[in-house]
Design a protein around this motif. Structure first.
Motif, PDB file in Angstrom:
ATOM      1  N   VAL A  29       0.945  82.615   2.281  1.00 19.74           N
ATOM      2  CA  VAL A  29       1.386  81.437   1.523  1.00 19.74           C
ATOM      3  C   VAL A  29       2.909  81.369   1.480  1.00 19.74           C
TER       4      VAL A  29
ATOM      5  N   THR B 168       4.240  80.333   4.929  1.00 17.33           N
ATOM      6  CA  THR B 168       4.084  78.909   5.244  1.00 17.33           C
ATOM      7  C   THR B 168       4.996  78.053   4.378  1.00 17.33           C
TER       8      THR B 168
ATOM      9  N   MET C 154      -6.793  70.316  -0.630  1.00 13.63           N
ATOM     10  CA  MET C 154      -6.342  71.471  -1.387  1.00 13.63           C
ATOM     11  C   MET C 154      -6.660  71.329  -2.870  1.00 13.63           C
TER      12      MET C 154
ATOM     13  N   ARG D 152       0.411  75.611   1.750  1.00 14.63           N
ATOM     14  CA  ARG D 152      -0.927  76.081   1.424  1.00 14.63           C
ATOM     15  C   ARG D 152      -0.887  76.761   0.066  1.00 14.63           C
TER      16      ARG D 152
END
Length: 271
Positions: free
Chosen positions: A105, A108, A187, A87
């Protein structure tokens, strides 16, 4: 041949999973969204491919380990791991970043990759063979002005690739950092820096590179950073025909400021 692909429910991960299944891999699909994973699994099975599904959040070490156990129980030992789940944070400088978002972030992109690798790699080492692909980014190979969590995590993944190579090469492990370029995804479509962009990188280039890695033909590039915007299996094969790579080629290093600076010199990898 069995591949586990994280973040397989959409975007680049979905494309990789579909491509590997079409190439004859049994594909373990891992992501948080079970409904989307089921759709990907249905596509694979409708085309005659084999897959298994595990819903998990890679930031949860126990959940990631359980997911790997489930997928390998259904498909067999993993020969290829593609750590794709990721992400991005807001397009602001570090001092304007939201603390919780920044942490999420990193958890992940970096810690999540560690969790899945920690569950998969011991089996590869025990069997004396296995390949790990970390979906890196060109943003992790240079300094940027925004998305500091994303760029920090992607730079760290390149270092993780180097670690897996150095620690695992003699045990049969191969590791690769692969930057997919700017692909049209949810994204990238949400990012201000890509507004009006027309020169996107086709996701098929990433799929082609991962297939080449999976066959072992690019094992000479284990430990290296590869970028599909400029690299291809053909161009990498051509490079090998010119001779062995310099030890520091495509590795994450500190560049020296001159010949009298020891930093960045004397790079001596295991392989």
């Amino acid at each position: 041949m069995v591949a586990i692909v994280t973040g397989a429910s959409r975007g680049i991960g979905r494309a990789i999973a579909l491509d590997l299944a079409a190439a004859g891999f049994g594909v373990g699909l891992l992501a948080r969204n079970g409904e989307r994973l089921a759709q990907v699994a249905a596509e694979i099975r409708a085309a005659g491919g084999e897959c298994a599904v595990a819903t998990a959040d890679v930031t949860d070490a126990g959940g990631a380990a359980d997911a790997v156990t489930h997928l390998e129980g259904a498909l067999g030992p993993t020969t290829l791991l593609v750590n794709n789940a990721g992400r991005i944070d807001a397009e602001v400088p570090l001092w304007e970043a939201d603390v919780e978002q920044w942490r999420a972030v990193i958890e992940t992109n970096l810690i999540g990759s560690f969790h899945v690798s920690r569950a998969v790699v011991p089996g590869m080492v025990a069997r004396g063979a296995g390949r790990v692909v970390e979906l890196a980014s060109g943003a992790g190979a240079r300094d940027t002005v925004v998305t500091s969590a994303y760029t920090d995590s992607k730079a760290a993944l390149l270092r993780q690739v180097g670690h897996l190579h150095e620690a695992g090469f003699d045990l049969g492990l191969r590791a690769f950092g692969l930057a997919p370029g700017v692909v049209v995804t949810d994204m990238t479509s949400s990012m201000r820096q890509h507004e009006g962009r027309t020169d996107f990188t086709p996701v098929e280039r990433t799929c082609e590179m991962i297939r080449a890695i999976a066959t072992g033909e690019l094992d000479a590039f284990s430990g290296c950073y590869l970028r599909v915007t400029y690299d291809s299996p053909a161009s990498l094969r051509a490079r090998l025909e010119k001779g062995a790579l310099p030890p520091s080629a495509r590795r994450l290093l500190i560049a020296p400021w001159g010949s009298d600076d020891p930093h960045g010199d004397g790079f001596t990898p295991v392989r």
